[in-house]
Design an enzyme around this catalytic site. Sequence first.
Site, short mmCIF file in Angstrom:
data_model
loop_
_atom_site.label_atom_id
_atom_site.label_comp_id
_atom_site.label_asym_id
_atom_site.label_seq_id
_atom_site.Cartn_x
_atom_site.Cartn_y
_atom_site.Cartn_z
N SER A 177 -9.35 1.50 2.34
CA SER A 177 -9.17 2.92 1.84
C SER A 177 -8.61 2.05 1.04
CB SER A 177 -7.67 4.01 2.26
OG SER A 177 -6.96 3.36 3.59
N SER A 182 -10.08 -0.39 7.02
CA SER A 182 -9.39 0.14 5.58
C SER A 182 -8.48 -1.61 4.95
CB SER A 182 -8.28 1.19 5.45
OG SER A 182 -9.24 2.13 5.37
N LYS A 223 0.63 -1.00 0.01
CA LYS A 223 -0.05 -0.35 -0.10
C LYS A 223 0.87 1.10 -0.05
CE LYS A 223 -3.98 2.00 2.30
NZ LYS A 223 -4.93 1.84 4.05
N1 GLN Z 1 -13.18 4.00 6.39
C1 GLN Z 1 -12.20 4.89 7.56
C2 GLN Z 1 -11.98 6.46 7.68
O1 GLN Z 1 -12.35 6.76 6.02
C3 GLN Z 1 -11.07 3.93 7.82
C4 GLN Z 1 -10.49 4.82 7.18
C5 GLN Z 1 -9.24 3.17 7.30
O2 GLN Z 1 -9.58 2.24 8.42
N2 GLN Z 1 -8.07 4.14 6.89
O3 GLN Z 1 -11.69 6.40 7.73
#
Ligand code: GLN
Length: 487
Positions: free
Chosen positions: A153, A177, A78
């Site tokens: 994400s 994410s 990532k």
């Molecule tokens: N969807 C969540 C957010 O927007 C989690 C994102 C994540 O785990 N990086 O913060």
Amino acid sequence: MADLHHLSVAALAAKLKAKDVSAVEAAQHFLARGKAHAGLGAFLATDEAATLAQAKAADARLAAGDTAPLLGVPIAHKDIFVTRDFPTTAGSKMLSGYRSPFDSTVVNKVADSGAVCLGKLNCDEFAMGSGNENSAFGPVKNPWDATRVPGGSSGGSAAAVAARLAPMVTGTDTGGSIRQPAAFCGITGIKPTYGRASRYGMVAFASSLDQAGAMAGSAEDCALLLSAMCGPDPDRDSTSLDAPAEDFSRSLGADLKGLRIGLPKEFFAEGLSADVRAAVDGALKELEKLGATLVPISLPRTELSIPVYYIIAPAEASSNLSRFDGVKFGHRAAKYGDLRDMYEQTRAEGFGDEVKRRIMIGTYVLSHGYYDAYYLQAQKIRRMIADDFQQAFQSCDVIAGPVAPTVAWKLGEKSNDPVANYLADIFTLPASLAGLPGMSVPAGFGAGGMPVGLQLIGNYLQEAKLLNVAHRLQQATDWHARRPEGF
Ligand code: GLN
């Protein structure tokens, strides 16, 4: 070699050790697949020369009889883990063209285990999002249906595994994410206990929640990668857990007889779509057949996890992102007046809408006069959410439920509706706030033929147990082995 991309990590590692295939050949095979499927938008950066140099080094280690577990197996990271050999952007224009002078601990550790890096994977800007549509470099398409999001994400990570552009990838999970994109793309993903994997060299979003983890085609493969990623890093990450590195594969195959699986009633309430519920119920039935018993439990503050998370995460983000000021690294505005104007122009140009929104919310909830009402209150409820889990674990060994209320939505459907994105995180946020390990395991298909994920949550340091539950399910079913058409 035509089918290299259908091999498991374990099978590919064995082939490499047997010299049936070289690390250079494996790398070339996956690089070619990446190119052929560039339209998915999964990769943000590749560098053939850098990858092949790593592959040659792996071949030299193989020739010397090195037995590192992932020797020669391709991986992609990532784009939130800093890497010396590839640029790192965290999906943000702010870091466009940035190259780190060092590798993150996780990247270093998997390189020590012999993995060969194919490149960097697309993600929501600074990991803020649930659909990968907040990336400054364009969205990622879901390999199961190119008109849908891959989740976020870690959307590039999940899509890359689903399309078999890499046999294994890293992701990060702050509020879901790893688990949610794994569910949306029909792959397996695990976020370990907070502190298991070092945060050193992971571009920071919300430091008390950020956690690296593994994503791959099966629980067995995730266990191999996770074992390579984790371990204490006390000199570089002060929140790194003082727990020894573990072989997370060690319990794979253990009997599930007598295992008590807790089903939180709040995870099966209004808002869960019928197709997801049916798929999750199907997976739970399989676990029952394997000897597990299902017990009703309650996580009474599940709903509160949304406001709590969306106060704490932006608060921490607003502080973490203050380092991007155009001075030390990253983007700097071309035109500005005085120093203050340079900061303002740089940040106005460099950050996308969602990131700006969170910086503003975070600054607000931390500001004098509102700190007590929002931030402090959220911290208190966070503790209660963690306590609720400990209460629940009195009557069960693992907790199961859906990962997300629906299957992957259409690209564009929620991109202008931040609150709709936030609400979709309801089932992943509680474990994040408590710092517990959680995973997503393919559990069949829902609306539109899209994959559904079963979420498994364990108590602290129980990753091996979770991985075994997932593994036994995968021995009894073939959901994880299905491939999207054309891949
Ligand atoms: N969807 C969540 C957010 O927007 C989690 C994102 C994540 O785990 N990086 O913060």
